[in-house]
Design a protein around this motif. Structure first.
Motif, PDB file in Angstrom:
ATOM      1  N   ASP A 183       0.811  -1.221   0.000  1.00 11.23           N
ATOM      2  CA  ASP A 183       0.000   0.000   0.000  1.00 11.23           C
ATOM      3  C   ASP A 183       0.845   1.272   0.000  1.00 11.23           C
ATOM      4  O   ASP A 183       0.347   2.353   0.332  1.00 11.23           O
ATOM      5  CB  ASP A 183      -0.927   0.013   1.220  1.00 11.23           C
ATOM      6  N   SER A 184       2.098   1.162  -0.387  1.00  3.32           N
ATOM      7  CA  SER A 184       2.994   2.323  -0.315  1.00  3.32           C
ATOM      8  C   SER A 184       2.502   3.489  -1.181  1.00  3.32           C
ATOM      9  O   SER A 184       2.583   4.659  -0.775  1.00  3.32           O
ATOM     10  CB  SER A 184       4.414   1.925  -0.724  1.00  3.32           C
ATOM     11  N   ALA A 185       1.968   3.181  -2.362  1.00  4.68           N
ATOM     12  CA  ALA A 185       1.511   4.252  -3.255  1.00  4.68           C
ATOM     13  C   ALA A 185       0.306   4.976  -2.672  1.00  4.68           C
ATOM     14  O   ALA A 185       0.234   6.211  -2.695  1.00  4.68           O
ATOM     15  CB  ALA A 185       1.171   3.684  -4.634  1.00  4.68           C
ATOM     16  N   GLN A 186      -0.668   4.209  -2.143  1.00  2.00           N
ATOM     17  CA  GLN A 186      -1.846   4.874  -1.594  1.00  2.00           C
ATOM     18  C   GLN A 186      -1.530   5.561  -0.275  1.00  2.00           C
ATOM     19  O   GLN A 186      -2.186   6.538   0.097  1.00  2.00           O
ATOM     20  CB  GLN A 186      -3.008   3.892  -1.433  1.00  2.00           C
ATOM     21  N   LEU A 187      -0.498   5.106   0.422  1.00  4.81           N
ATOM     22  CA  LEU A 187      -0.067   5.804   1.632  1.00  4.81           C
ATOM     23  C   LEU A 187       0.502   7.169   1.260  1.00  4.81           C
ATOM     24  O   LEU A 187       0.231   8.165   1.940  1.00  4.81           O
ATOM     25  CB  LEU A 187       0.978   4.983   2.389  1.00  4.81           C
ATOM     26  N   ALA A 188       1.265   7.218   0.182  1.00  5.75           N
ATOM     27  CA  ALA A 188       1.833   8.495  -0.261  1.00  5.75           C
ATOM     28  C   ALA A 188       0.728   9.483  -0.619  1.00  5.75           C
ATOM     29  O   ALA A 188       0.806  10.670  -0.287  1.00  5.75           O
ATOM     30  CB  ALA A 188       2.752   8.257  -1.455  1.00  5.75           C
ATOM     31  N   ILE A 189      -0.314   8.999  -1.281  1.00  2.00           N
ATOM     32  CA  ILE A 189      -1.452   9.865  -1.626  1.00  2.00           C
ATOM     33  C   ILE A 189      -2.194  10.284  -0.364  1.00  2.00           C
ATOM     34  O   ILE A 189      -2.582  11.448  -0.207  1.00  2.00           O
ATOM     35  CB  ILE A 189      -2.411   9.137  -2.591  1.00  2.00           C
ATOM     36  N   SER A 190      -2.387   9.346   0.550  1.00  2.00           N
ATOM     37  CA  SER A 190      -3.086   9.646   1.804  1.00  2.00           C
ATOM     38  C   SER A 190      -2.358  10.741   2.583  1.00  2.00           C
ATOM     39  O   SER A 190      -2.992  11.621   3.172  1.00  2.00           O
ATOM     40  CB  SER A 190      -3.196   8.384   2.663  1.00  2.00           C
ATOM     41  N   ARG A 191      -1.029  10.685   2.561  1.00  2.00           N
ATOM     42  CA  ARG A 191      -0.236  11.692   3.285  1.00  2.00           C
ATOM     43  C   ARG A 191      -0.494  13.091   2.709  1.00  2.00           C
ATOM     44  O   ARG A 191      -0.585  14.073   3.459  1.00  2.00           O
ATOM     45  CB  ARG A 191       1.256  11.348   3.206  1.00  2.00           C
ATOM     46  N   GLN A 192      -0.620  13.176   1.388  1.00  2.00           N
ATOM     47  CA  GLN A 192      -0.909  14.465   0.766  1.00  2.00           C
ATOM     48  C   GLN A 192      -2.337  14.926   1.066  1.00  2.00           C
ATOM     49  O   GLN A 192      -2.587  16.126   1.247  1.00  2.00           O
ATOM     50  CB  GLN A 192      -0.708  14.369  -0.744  1.00  2.00           C
ATOM     51  N   LEU A 193      -3.270  13.974   1.129  1.00  2.00           N
ATOM     52  CA  LEU A 193      -4.670  14.325   1.373  1.00  2.00           C
ATOM     53  C   LEU A 193      -4.900  14.879   2.775  1.00  2.00           C
ATOM     54  O   LEU A 193      -5.740  15.767   2.964  1.00  2.00           O
ATOM     55  CB  LEU A 193      -5.559  13.090   1.152  1.00  2.00           C
ATOM     56  N   VAL A 194      -4.185  14.340   3.759  1.00  2.00           N
ATOM     57  CA  VAL A 194      -4.409  14.779   5.140  1.00  2.00           C
ATOM     58  C   VAL A 194      -3.589  16.013   5.498  1.00  2.00           C
ATOM     59  O   VAL A 194      -3.818  16.626   6.547  1.00  2.00           O
ATOM     60  CB  VAL A 194      -4.113  13.649   6.155  1.00  2.00           C
ATOM     61  N   GLU A 195      -2.668  16.381   4.641  1.00  2.00           N
ATOM     62  CA  GLU A 195      -1.847  17.570   4.898  1.00  2.00           C
ATOM     63  C   GLU A 195      -2.701  18.823   4.756  1.00  2.00           C
ATOM     64  O   GLU A 195      -3.405  19.006   3.762  1.00  2.00           O
ATOM     65  CB  GLU A 195      -0.694  17.630   3.901  1.00  2.00           C
TER      66      GLU A 195
END
Length: 261
Positions: free
Chosen positions: A227-239
């Motif tokens: 899930d590394s790719a969706q984790l990277a997107i999630s990090r941007q979404l919650v910022e």
């Protein structure tokens, strides 16, 4: 020194509305907005701010949808009977001497984050955030405090650590790891708040967690890699964005308490 009160407007309105279990109706909406106006008055009287930032979601498409098309896809839209009465509610807030701020394609959280960070960076005084939104608690790391209007309690660094297992400065990483069902933020599969907190306690950051994920031979390591790719997107979404063009000056947000007397 001044005191900024940043109010998460729909956080109050929607919670007041949803506390009434009756079906959607014009009467329910009118009652909710009447009680919400009382909540705003109480916030102003309780905290006696010199400046007020009442931020509301503009609604519709945001920059987060550009980043992730499924963002908030499962969230129930605001009831029409409530949405159609918001302009009148904004007029009532104007009557209290407040300047409502809502910006297309930007959420209220981003407006609040921008305003609070600028206020603190300029050394203007205390910054209080009236909201129950967990995302905004990251601003505690920069000197803000959060006020839960519904429980009449302060949230500080200790509250965040007791609640989430990490200090405010690590909260964004924790929210990215665990995701958020209500906003359709994926995070990492089967990682909840406790697992996310343990990972951050051990590694310190998402970057260090992912750097060490390759040597983890258990199921958690496998999920982190998968899930590394969706984790990277999630990090941007919650910022939270802190560079929003707010279109208001501090003078426009200055508050005169005589308006509520």
């Amino acid at each position: 020194m001044g005191k900024l009160l940043a109010i998460d407007g729909l956080n109050i309105v929607r919670r007041v509305y949803e506390a009434n279990v009756e079906p959607d109706s014009s009467a329910k909406a009118e009652s909710a907005l009447r009680h919400s106006l009382t909540s705003f008055r109480k916030l102003l009287a309780t905290h006696e701010p010199t400046h007020v930032l009442p931020a509301f979601d503009f609604g519709g498409h945001t920059w987060r949808h550009d980043l992730y098309a499924r963002y908030r896809e499962n969230r129930e839209p605001m009831p029409a009977v409530l949405k159609e009465r918001l302009p009148d509610f904004y007029d009532q807030l104007t009557g209290l001497g407040l300047k409502v701020v809502e910006i297309p394609e930007v959420e209220a959280d981003d407006v609040i984050a921008t305003g609070v960070m600028r206020w603190l960076a300029e050394g203007r005084g205390d910054a209080i955030i009236a909201s129950t939104d967990k995302d905004l608690h990251v601003l505690i790391a920069h000197g803000a405090t959060v006020w839960d209007h519904f429980k009449s309690e302060w949230h500080d660094s200790k509250w965040v650590e007791d609640k989430f297992g990490v200090p405010p400065e690590k909260l964004t990483d924790l929210l990215a790891l665990m995701g958020d069902v209500s906003d359709s933020i994926p995070g990492v599969s089967k990682v909840g708040v406790k697992t996310a907190a343990k990972l951050l306690q051990s590694y310190g950051s998402i970057e260090r967690i992912m750097a060490g994920a390759g040597i983890l031979k258990d199921a958690l390591g496998e999920r982190l890699r998968k899930d590394s790719a969706q984790l990277a997107i999630s990090r941007q979404l919650v910022e939270l964005k802190t560079d929003v063009r707010m279109g208001v000056t501090w003078n426009m947000l200055a508050f005169d308490a005589t308006h509520i007397n």
